[in-house]
Design an enzyme around this catalytic site. Sequence first.
Site, mmCIF file in Angstrom:
data_model
loop_
_atom_site.group_PDB
_atom_site.id
_atom_site.type_symbol
_atom_site.label_atom_id
_atom_site.label_comp_id
_atom_site.label_asym_id
_atom_site.label_seq_id
_atom_site.Cartn_x
_atom_site.Cartn_y
_atom_site.Cartn_z
ATOM 1 N N HIS A 250 0.819 -1.216 0.000
ATOM 2 C CA HIS A 250 0.000 0.000 0.000
ATOM 3 C C HIS A 250 0.855 1.269 0.000
ATOM 4 O O HIS A 250 0.356 2.339 0.355
ATOM 5 C CB HIS A 250 -0.961 -0.001 1.200
ATOM 6 C CG HIS A 250 -2.063 -1.028 1.071
ATOM 7 N ND1 HIS A 250 -2.869 -1.404 2.136
ATOM 8 C CD2 HIS A 250 -2.500 -1.739 0.000
ATOM 9 C CE1 HIS A 250 -3.743 -2.320 1.713
ATOM 10 N NE2 HIS A 250 -3.538 -2.532 0.431
ATOM 11 N N SER B 92 -7.253 -6.590 10.084
ATOM 12 C CA SER B 92 -8.662 -6.914 10.368
ATOM 13 C C SER B 92 -9.284 -7.786 9.296
ATOM 14 O O SER B 92 -10.387 -8.301 9.472
ATOM 15 C CB SER B 92 -9.471 -5.622 10.501
ATOM 16 O OG SER B 92 -9.448 -4.901 9.283
#
Length: 235
Positions: A107, A176
């Site tokens: 990212h 998550s």
Amino acid sequence: MTSSIVILTGAGISAESGISTFRDPDGIWAKVDYREVATPEGFAANPARVHQFYNWRRKNVRTVEPNAAHVALARLEHAFPGDFLLVTQNVDSLHERAGSQRLIHMHGQHDQALCNACGGRSAWEDEMSLESRCPACEQTGHMRPDVVWFGEMPYQMERIQAALAACDLFVSIGTSGNVYPAAGFVREAQVTGARTVELNLEPSAGAAHFDETDHGPATRVVPDFVERLLSGRGR
Ligand code: BJW
């Protein structure tokens, strides 16, 4: 015996260093609308707001230090005799500061800038603004943080997918499991029979897909896991 490891990390590994996660109750997305600051459309609508957000975060990461979990992964990379790849979703540089080298920032990175005019990348430590000049093409008004926003293609996907297809151990740490494609890596690794392990504070959205889980703070569960693996007790 394990011969090839892929490790995926997310915001949870840096939480105990003092960097906020995104989706925890006190996380970044509880305070800031992701559509305003983490999409190309948000940047087009209000680039000054996006620069302000990333200037604040870039400054914040300079004040924190790698923790025991980052250090344990660097130790694993250097002690493990087989193939090893660490894929991080994090844009901080705590893994490399702990000593990791075989690392992909899927990212992007806080300390890099991307020029929307020439596509050039450059190291960036200072504040960024609409007036910032690209060191490569020397134009102003086109610089953006070199991070992957929603709707954009994460970096080095081919290399990551090849490593997932070849690994026999996949470990997901502090994420998550809400953001794809990273959230799908566990199933990609399983297709070729890899053992899959989740190390997270709590069960993630994808916890049911893992062969093994250990839930607790990263500074405890990651060094414990590395110790077991290197001593042969964790295969
Ligand atoms: C601890 C702990 C402790 C806490 N110890 N653990 C609708 C609109 C727009 C896009 C989409 C859409 N629907 C679907 C999409 C696609 C989208 C997506 O998945 N969206 C989902 C919401 C559904 N994905 C994308 O757009 C991606 N691109 C894409 O898919 O391209 C097409 C493609 C297809 C096929 C192959 C390849 C490509 C791009 C995603 C970009 C994400 N960008 C961000 C911002 C980066 C820059 C920045 O930092 O500002 O990346 S968003 C944010 O989420 C950031 C993170 O890297 C990422 C993941 O978050 P992470 O790391 O999991 O953090 P949290 O907070 O969610 O979780 C922390 C965990 O740690 C928790 O479980 C805690 O319990 C735990 N924890 N303390 C251990 N001490």
